[in-house]
Design a protein around this motif. Structure first.
Motif, mmCIF file in Angstrom:
data_model
loop_
_atom_site.group_PDB
_atom_site.id
_atom_site.type_symbol
_atom_site.label_atom_id
_atom_site.label_comp_id
_atom_site.label_asym_id
_atom_site.label_seq_id
_atom_site.Cartn_x
_atom_site.Cartn_y
_atom_site.Cartn_z
ATOM 1 N N UNK A 216 -2.054 0.993 -7.542
ATOM 2 C CA UNK A 216 -2.381 0.254 -6.093
ATOM 3 C C UNK A 216 -3.162 1.445 -5.410
ATOM 4 N N UNK A 217 -4.185 1.017 -5.003
ATOM 5 C CA UNK A 217 -5.027 2.097 -4.071
ATOM 6 C C UNK A 217 -4.040 2.865 -2.833
ATOM 7 N N UNK A 218 -4.351 4.030 -2.768
ATOM 8 C CA UNK A 218 -3.797 4.662 -1.550
ATOM 9 C C UNK A 218 -4.842 5.312 -0.684
ATOM 10 N N UNK A 219 -4.552 5.912 0.138
ATOM 11 C CA UNK A 219 -5.745 6.787 1.080
ATOM 12 C C UNK A 219 -5.972 8.145 0.301
ATOM 13 N N UNK A 220 -5.351 8.565 -0.348
ATOM 14 C CA UNK A 220 -5.541 9.736 -1.214
ATOM 15 C C UNK A 220 -6.273 9.583 -2.371
ATOM 16 N N UNK A 221 -5.988 8.253 -2.912
ATOM 17 C CA UNK A 221 -6.674 8.143 -4.437
ATOM 18 C C UNK A 221 -8.154 7.673 -3.980
ATOM 19 N N UNK A 222 -8.438 7.108 -2.626
ATOM 20 C CA UNK A 222 -9.825 6.609 -2.387
ATOM 21 C C UNK A 222 -10.400 7.632 -1.683
ATOM 22 N N UNK A 223 -9.859 8.170 -0.965
ATOM 23 C CA UNK A 223 -10.604 9.092 0.143
ATOM 24 C C UNK A 223 -10.350 10.883 -0.212
ATOM 25 N N UNK A 224 -9.248 10.898 -0.829
ATOM 26 C CA UNK A 224 -8.778 12.567 -1.104
ATOM 27 C C UNK A 224 -7.959 12.825 0.070
ATOM 28 N N UNK A 225 -7.628 14.011 -0.098
ATOM 29 C CA UNK A 225 -6.587 14.538 1.061
ATOM 30 C C UNK A 225 -7.289 14.675 2.499
ATOM 31 N N UNK A 336 -0.334 15.885 7.538
ATOM 32 C CA UNK A 336 -1.755 15.315 7.103
ATOM 33 C C UNK A 336 -1.542 14.923 5.511
ATOM 34 N N UNK A 337 -1.167 15.769 4.809
ATOM 35 C CA UNK A 337 -0.971 15.441 3.335
ATOM 36 C C UNK A 337 -0.371 14.098 3.003
ATOM 37 N N UNK A 338 0.607 13.794 3.806
ATOM 38 C CA UNK A 338 1.720 12.762 3.696
ATOM 39 C C UNK A 338 1.022 11.344 3.811
ATOM 40 N N UNK A 339 -0.253 11.352 4.719
ATOM 41 C CA UNK A 339 -1.007 10.278 5.035
ATOM 42 C C UNK A 339 -1.551 9.706 3.879
ATOM 43 N N UNK A 340 -1.823 11.003 2.881
ATOM 44 C CA UNK A 340 -2.580 10.248 1.614
ATOM 45 C C UNK A 340 -1.804 9.459 0.720
ATOM 46 N N UNK A 341 -0.616 9.329 0.849
ATOM 47 C CA UNK A 341 0.276 8.220 -0.022
ATOM 48 C C UNK A 341 0.283 7.077 0.838
ATOM 49 N N UNK A 342 -0.175 6.618 1.953
ATOM 50 C CA UNK A 342 0.089 5.287 2.624
ATOM 51 C C UNK A 342 -0.890 4.335 1.849
ATOM 52 N N UNK A 343 -0.386 3.392 1.429
ATOM 53 C CA UNK A 343 -1.088 2.534 0.584
ATOM 54 C C UNK A 343 -2.029 1.507 0.977
ATOM 55 N N UNK A 344 -3.342 1.267 0.571
ATOM 56 C CA UNK A 344 -4.338 0.278 1.114
ATOM 57 C C UNK A 344 -3.858 -0.913 1.558
ATOM 58 N N UNK A 345 -3.135 -1.620 0.801
ATOM 59 C CA UNK A 345 -2.705 -2.962 0.756
ATOM 60 C C UNK A 345 -1.540 -2.998 2.228
ATOM 61 N N UNK A 346 -1.082 -1.896 2.249
ATOM 62 C CA UNK A 346 -0.132 -2.129 3.552
ATOM 63 C C UNK A 346 -0.910 -1.756 4.785
ATOM 64 N N UNK A 347 -1.880 -0.914 4.863
ATOM 65 C CA UNK A 347 -3.056 -0.773 5.909
ATOM 66 C C UNK A 347 -3.470 -2.158 6.015
ATOM 67 N N UNK A 348 -3.833 -2.586 4.837
ATOM 68 C CA UNK A 348 -4.650 -4.051 5.200
ATOM 69 C C UNK A 348 -3.822 -5.191 5.959
#
Length: 415
Positions: A216-225, A336-348
């Motif tokens: 599952x995509x996360x902020x980190x995997x899509x946008x980096x740290x 800030x680094x912790x925000x990279x683990x937020x899952x994109x489906x959860x934000x959607x």
């Protein structure tokens, strides 16, 4: 009156009020943090710009605003506009348009245009708000379902068939995370409305992705740290050609910021028995949007959901909004680094809920029972917002609304 409310409230400020404001500010920050990230991503902007906007604009709106309890920052209403400006003019174009919008709002506040909000037909406001909600919800379908699409058209008519064609690429893991997050948010809103359930729900969904290793995509995997520092402030690049090119976008941003902030302030007055100063509020929106643009942030305005959260959490004065901005700043600096683990489906899922709330379903029956011309105005504005353009929708809606009002007055005089 254009004096900021903080100058009035500070005269009788005491320790009890500070404790109430401090706790309310922390609560609102927990709601604003994931929402700011989600709004930035949905707008086609880097996620950290949402945090920058919440910090800078949120601080300035509370410091200079005309409401005791207004909370400012990036809002869902701007997603459509921001996405379009970035797509057509680049991110530097958005920054300049936001800067120009801030100047327009300063002029409007100086010339006491705050009361003009009463001339914008409610059906137009409701129509473009519902239209924006539809566009936001549609834009979140790929992340909600975990679809992998190389290019998603910005135009609604073109987007729908692309999404339908990709239905076979459903990522079940992403979809389950989105549904789980959605369910937790709804449960908390019903059972514990004062608890910041948004961040808890997104945290649970993201934790499951992290610990199970789901694809599952996360902020980190899509946008980096994400960066852990605020950017250095600088003036946007100015040129006469660029200013002329971006004037329509700046006018729309200024209109939306002014309308939404004043509507939010009016809602806050009803909830808190307050009395906001509309011209001070417009000046604050102008200062906040200029400030946000200097830090390469997004357009900002008063946020109805966050303002309501502030009131329910016990916020009494603008200090609560200042605390909210400082808390988000501290989180950005230290976590800030912790925000990279937020899952994109959860934000959607969060933005799906935001879109649903924006559409105000509780008022649908009231709209259906209203006069025919108001229903026509609402539906037309909604359709134009979704299919054509927000600028066209607002222009046509306001013009027709005024025409209907003049027609009604002439008929009344004739009778």
């Amino acid at each position: 009156m254009r004096q900021p409310k903080i100058l009035t409230t500070i005269k009788t400020y005491d320790r009890k009020q500070f404790i109430a404001d401090f706790l309310a500010g922390i609560t609102v920050a927990m709601v604003a943090l994931p929402l700011s990230l989600a709004i930035a991503i949905a707008s086609g902007a880097p996620p950290e710009t949402g945090l920058v906007t919440a910090i800078i604009a949120g601080f300035l709106i509370s410091l200079f605003g005309g409401s005791r309890v207004q909370i400012g920052g990036p809002t869902g209403a701007f997603i459509v506009v921001v996405f379009g400006v970035i797509a057509n003019h680049g991110y530097d174009g958005l920054v300049l348009a936001t800067f120009m919008a801030g100047i327009i709002l300063l002029i409007a506040g100086y010339f006491r245009a705050g009361r003009l909000i009463s001339y914008v037909p409610e059906a137009v406001v409701s129509g473009f708000t519902i239209g924006i909600a539809i566009v936001i919800a549609t834009s979140q379908i790929p992340d909600f379902l975990g679809l992998t699409l190389e290019h998603i058209p910005a135009d609604f008519i073109e987007k729908v068939p692309v999404l339908w064609a990709a239905k076979g690429e459903l990522n079940l893991s992403a979809f389950c995370i989105a549904i789980l997050t959605l369910g937790i948010i709804i449960a908390f809103s019903k059972l514990l409305p004062r608890f910041p359930g948004l961040i808890f729900a997104i945290g649970i969904g993201s934790a499951i992705v992290f610990f199970t290793g789901l694809s599952v995509d996360t902020i980190g995997s899509r946008f980096g740290e994400l960066p852990s520092l605020l950017p250095t402030p600088e003036l946007p690049a100015l040129s006469l050609e660029r200013v002329i090119e971006l004037t329509p976008s700046a006018l729309v941003i200024a209109f939306l910021a002014g309308v939404e902030s004043l509507l939010s302030a009016m809602v806050a007055d009803r909830m808190s028995n307050g009395n906001h100063r509309p011209n001070a509020e417009l000046l604050a929106q102008g200062i906040a949007n200029i400030g946000s643009s200097l830090f390469a942030g997004l357009p900002a305005t008063g946020a109805i959901a966050r303002t309501a959260t502030n009131i329910k959490a016990g916020g009494k004065t603008p200090i609560a909004g200042i605390v909210h901005a400082i808390v988000i700043l501290l989180i950005m600096l230290w976590a800030a680094p912790l925000a990279g683990y937020l899952a994109m489906p959860a934000l959607s899922a969060l933005l799906m809920i935001t879109a649903w709330n924006m559409s105000e379903p509780k008022k649908w029956k009231e709209y259906a029972k209203g006069p025919s011309h108001e229903k026509f105005l609402l539906i037309l504005t909604m359709i134009l917002t979704v299919i054509v353009d927000l600028t066209v929708a607002i222009g046509v809606g306001v013009a027709l609304g005024l025409a209907f009002e003049l027609h009604h007055r002439n008929r009344s005089k004739g009778d």
